[in-house]
Write a protein that holds these residues in place. Structure first.
Motif, PDB file in Angstrom:
ATOM      1  N   GLU A 104       0.724  -1.121   0.054  1.00  0.00           N
ATOM      2  CA  GLU A 104       0.027  -0.052   0.284  1.00  0.00           C
ATOM      3  C   GLU A 104       0.687   1.415  -0.013  1.00  0.00           C
ATOM      4  OE1 GLU A 104      -3.412   2.124   2.964  1.00  0.00           O
ATOM      5  OE2 GLU A 104      -2.929  -0.056   3.110  1.00  0.00           O
ATOM      6  N   TYR A 105       2.049   1.095   0.730  1.00  0.00           N
ATOM      7  CA  TYR A 105       3.047   2.460   0.735  1.00  0.00           C
ATOM      8  C   TYR A 105       3.926   2.391  -0.361  1.00  0.00           C
ATOM      9  CZ  TYR A 105       0.991   3.409   5.574  1.00  0.00           C
ATOM     10  OH  TYR A 105       0.226   4.032   6.558  1.00  0.00           O
ATOM     11  N   GLY A 106       3.891   1.380  -1.160  1.00  0.00           N
ATOM     12  CA  GLY A 106       5.008   1.392  -2.272  1.00  0.00           C
ATOM     13  C   GLY A 106       6.280   1.111  -1.500  1.00  0.00           C
ATOM     14  N   ALA A 107       6.402   0.227  -0.659  1.00  0.00           N
ATOM     15  CA  ALA A 107       7.781  -0.149  -0.073  1.00  0.00           C
ATOM     16  C   ALA A 107       8.107  -1.404   0.059  1.00  0.00           C
ATOM     17  CB  ALA A 107       7.782   0.316   1.240  1.00  0.00           C
ATOM     18  N   ASP A 108       7.438  -2.231  -0.827  1.00  0.00           N
ATOM     19  CA  ASP A 108       7.878  -3.867  -0.782  1.00  0.00           C
ATOM     20  C   ASP A 108       8.392  -4.078  -2.186  1.00  0.00           C
ATOM     21  OD1 ASP A 108       5.624  -3.022  -2.643  1.00  0.00           O
ATOM     22  OD2 ASP A 108       4.685  -5.109  -2.433  1.00  0.00           O
ATOM     23  N   THR A 109       8.968  -2.968  -2.976  1.00  0.00           N
ATOM     24  CA  THR A 109       9.604  -3.412  -4.188  1.00  0.00           C
ATOM     25  C   THR A 109      10.986  -3.052  -3.984  1.00  0.00           C
ATOM     26  OG1 THR A 109       9.752  -1.169  -5.102  1.00  0.00           O
ATOM     27  CG2 THR A 109       7.697  -2.367  -5.558  1.00  0.00           C
ATOM     28  N   ASP A 110      11.806  -3.574  -5.399  1.00  0.00           N
ATOM     29  CA  ASP A 110      13.245  -3.486  -5.250  1.00  0.00           C
ATOM     30  C   ASP A 110      13.599  -1.976  -5.614  1.00  0.00           C
ATOM     31  OD1 ASP A 110      13.356  -6.162  -5.093  1.00  0.00           O
ATOM     32  OD2 ASP A 110      13.466  -6.561  -7.328  1.00  0.00           O
ATOM     33  N   HIS A 111      12.425  -1.036  -5.910  1.00  0.00           N
ATOM     34  CA  HIS A 111      13.034   0.334  -6.256  1.00  0.00           C
ATOM     35  C   HIS A 111      12.081   1.064  -5.306  1.00  0.00           C
ATOM     36  CE1 HIS A 111      15.124  -0.983  -9.658  1.00  0.00           C
ATOM     37  NE2 HIS A 111      14.259  -1.827 -10.008  1.00  0.00           N
ATOM     38  N   VAL A 112      12.363   0.921  -3.873  1.00  0.00           N
ATOM     39  CA  VAL A 112      11.463   1.844  -2.934  1.00  0.00           C
ATOM     40  C   VAL A 112      11.497   3.348  -3.250  1.00  0.00           C
ATOM     41  CG1 VAL A 112      11.147   1.985  -0.564  1.00  0.00           C
ATOM     42  CG2 VAL A 112      11.651  -0.092  -1.369  1.00  0.00           C
ATOM     43  N   ALA A 113      12.614   3.706  -3.545  1.00  0.00           N
ATOM     44  CA  ALA A 113      12.954   5.213  -3.815  1.00  0.00           C
ATOM     45  C   ALA A 113      11.948   5.576  -4.873  1.00  0.00           C
ATOM     46  CB  ALA A 113      14.304   5.468  -4.066  1.00  0.00           C
ATOM     47  N   GLU A 114      11.732   5.000  -5.944  1.00  0.00           N
ATOM     48  CA  GLU A 114      10.691   5.643  -6.970  1.00  0.00           C
ATOM     49  C   GLU A 114       9.320   5.236  -6.481  1.00  0.00           C
ATOM     50  OE1 GLU A 114      13.487   3.288  -7.668  1.00  0.00           O
ATOM     51  OE2 GLU A 114      14.712   5.152  -8.112  1.00  0.00           O
ATOM     52  N   THR A 115       8.947   4.290  -5.790  1.00  0.00           N
ATOM     53  CA  THR A 115       7.593   3.779  -5.592  1.00  0.00           C
ATOM     54  C   THR A 115       7.059   4.336  -4.183  1.00  0.00           C
ATOM     55  OG1 THR A 115       8.062   1.633  -4.560  1.00  0.00           O
ATOM     56  CG2 THR A 115       8.022   1.885  -6.970  1.00  0.00           C
ATOM     57  N   TYR A 116       7.689   4.581  -3.429  1.00  0.00           N
ATOM     58  CA  TYR A 116       7.230   4.980  -1.906  1.00  0.00           C
ATOM     59  C   TYR A 116       6.490   6.139  -1.772  1.00  0.00           C
ATOM     60  CZ  TYR A 116       7.612   6.073   3.062  1.00  0.00           C
ATOM     61  OH  TYR A 116       7.351   6.264   4.224  1.00  0.00           O
ATOM     62  N   ASP A 117       5.155   5.855  -1.293  1.00  0.00           N
ATOM     63  CA  ASP A 117       4.143   6.993  -0.930  1.00  0.00           C
ATOM     64  C   ASP A 117       4.587   7.666   0.354  1.00  0.00           C
ATOM     65  OD1 ASP A 117       2.037   8.644  -0.882  1.00  0.00           O
ATOM     66  OD2 ASP A 117       0.591   7.244  -1.450  1.00  0.00           O
ATOM     67  N   GLU A 118       5.537   8.608   0.036  1.00  0.00           N
ATOM     68  CA  GLU A 118       5.915   9.574   1.140  1.00  0.00           C
ATOM     69  C   GLU A 118       4.882  10.401   1.974  1.00  0.00           C
ATOM     70  OE1 GLU A 118      10.056  11.598   2.008  1.00  0.00           O
ATOM     71  OE2 GLU A 118       8.864  12.870   0.939  1.00  0.00           O
ATOM     72  N   GLU A 119       4.026  11.041   1.047  1.00  0.00           N
ATOM     73  CA  GLU A 119       3.143  11.745   1.411  1.00  0.00           C
ATOM     74  C   GLU A 119       1.891  11.123   2.560  1.00  0.00           C
ATOM     75  OE1 GLU A 119      -0.070  15.014  -0.334  1.00  0.00           O
ATOM     76  OE2 GLU A 119       1.306  14.454  -1.414  1.00  0.00           O
ATOM     77  N   LYS A 120       1.775   9.870   1.936  1.00  0.00           N
ATOM     78  CA  LYS A 120       0.759   9.012   2.730  1.00  0.00           C
ATOM     79  C   LYS A 120       1.245   8.615   4.059  1.00  0.00           C
ATOM     80  CE  LYS A 120      -2.526   4.905   1.794  1.00  0.00           C
ATOM     81  NZ  LYS A 120      -2.857   4.178   1.133  1.00  0.00           N
ATOM     82  N   TYR A 121       2.527   8.115   4.064  1.00  0.00           N
ATOM     83  CA  TYR A 121       3.084   7.763   5.614  1.00  0.00           C
ATOM     84  C   TYR A 121       3.294   9.195   6.306  1.00  0.00           C
ATOM     85  CZ  TYR A 121       4.839   5.169   9.252  1.00  0.00           C
ATOM     86  OH  TYR A 121       5.004   4.731  10.561  1.00  0.00           O
ATOM     87  N   ASP A 122       3.769  10.163   5.801  1.00  0.00           N
ATOM     88  CA  ASP A 122       3.725  11.431   6.526  1.00  0.00           C
ATOM     89  C   ASP A 122       2.479  11.631   7.201  1.00  0.00           C
ATOM     90  OD1 ASP A 122       6.446  11.759   5.743  1.00  0.00           O
ATOM     91  OD2 ASP A 122       6.137  13.397   4.115  1.00  0.00           O
TER      92      ASP A 122
END
Length: 379
Positions: free
Chosen positions: A193-211
């Motif tokens: 859901e946060y885009g933090a489960d891939t090999d390229h977390v830097a590109e997929t991570y939803d920072e605003e959502k977890y903020d």
């Protein structure tokens, strides 16, 4: 030191004052022991020793791991205090640890300034600390305690339980996000859901959502701080690698940050050079989410060991009694053995825990240099 901080305020926890608002994250087995923690405390931050199989190098460890670990709590803290006599030092203790209460009480008895606890909900930590503080052989230091939380929900559960059962609130709270290393307080679905489960977390991570989750936790903690008439600092962790990251978390309202991965590739880190080199050699595609015997997802560097595990369970030849809920006949591998192999440099047979930014580590630095960079000091 305080005057060179580029405007960053010290991290104040009760009577403790870290002039650099950085907690060095606890990493086990054997990655953050006295050398790293002592250096972090000496540099003006807070140094954290991991109790995860902390006595693994003692000759009596295999015969009696519990006794070896409890003894090592004292020896590692004593060695760290020699490095940083005036520094702030403590322990990270996993709730999932077998005989968790004994570890908490021993850390208090040893004279820990702080205890940070996650990998489960540390519901009864206040009780264990109070029981230890009442012992005649206990240090006179007041141990500050913090739960690790990953969501408003988990923070609410812990704060309400501590309030109801023990009429207290945390001394500080550590918020660990989905970009953190090692065991993660999220389901695989949440990481997706946060885009933090891939090999390229830097590109997929939803920072605003977890903020928004971090802000929610800060607001919740404030309500308990008001009830108990005290300041409860919130320290944010997970993916903090440079000064820009520090400023981002402080702008959200955090009082400080916790950093793990960045300190692995330091001269003072207790990890062997082979472990540090694995970080230096890793690319974004080498950092993956794994299933840990602890029952939680974890983040690690892809290697021959993980390839072997993917083909089927590895036989557990010896039980080290490390986890409260572990059936050696059912786990995919022995996590203690895999992590000790990492701590002893047998990289191909090891579980190499790391944070999402491990691939950004490019050189061996000193803890002081890392602290300066995190705090925006220097040129």
């Amino acid at each position: 030191m305080e005057g060179k901080q580029a405007g960053l305020r010290p991290l104040v926890i009760g009577k403790l004052k870290a002039v650099r608002p950085v907690i060095q994250g606890g990493m086990g087995v054997g990655i953050s022991l006295s050398s790293l923690a002592g250096a972090a405390a000496k540099a003006g931050g807070i140094g954290i020793i991991s109790t995860a199989q902390i006595g693994f190098s003692r000759p009596d460890f295999k015969k009696n791991p519990m006794e070896a670990n409890l003894k090592a709590i004292h020896t590692e803290l004593e060695k760290a205090r020699k490095i940083a006599p005036e520094g702030i030092l403590g322990f990270n203790i996993m709730v999932a640890t077998k005989e968790y209460a004994k570890y908490v009480k021993e850390a208090v008895k040893a004279g820990a300034d702080v205890i940070i606890s996650g990998a489960g909900l540390p519901i009864d930590m206040p009780k264990f600390v109070k029981e230890a503080e009442g012992r005649e052989d206990c240090s006179s230091r007041r141990t500050m305690i913090a739960p690790i939380v990953s969501s408003v929900k988990s923070a609410m559960v812990i704060c309400r339980m501590w309030d109801r059962k023990y009429q207290t609130a945390p001394d500080f709270v550590v918020v660990e996000g989905p970009r953190a290393g090692g065991h993660l307080g999220f389901s695989r679905e949440q990481l997706t859901e946060y885009g933090a489960d891939t090999d390229h977390v830097a590109e997929t991570y939803d920072e605003e959502k977890y903020d928004s989750e971090i802000r929610g936790i800060i607001d919740l903690v404030k309500s308990f701080a008001e009830k108990y008439g005290k300041k409860i600092p919130v320290v944010s962790a997970g993916g903090v690698f440079d000064h820009k990251d520090v400023l981002h978390h402080l702008a959200l309202g955090a009082d400080g940050v916790q950093v793990g991965t960045r300190f692995v590739t330091t001269e003072e880190c207790d990890a062997p050079m082979a472990y540090k080199k694995a970080y230096l050699d890793a690319g974004p595609e080498d950092i993956v989410i794994v299933k840990s015997p602890v029952g939680m997802p974890g983040r690690a560097i892809k290697n021959k060991f993980l390839e072997q595990v993917s083909k089927g369970p590895l036989k557990v030849e010896w039980c080290f009694q490390c986890l409260e809920h572990c059936n050696p006949a059912q786990v995919p591998y022995c996590i203690t053995k895999a992590l000790i192999n990492a701590a002893e440099g047998r990289i191909d047979d090891a579980l190499l825990f790391c944070g999402s930014n491990a691939y950004r580590c490019e050189k061996i630095e000193t803890v002081e240099d890392v602290m300066k960079e995190l705090c925006g000091e220097g040129a």
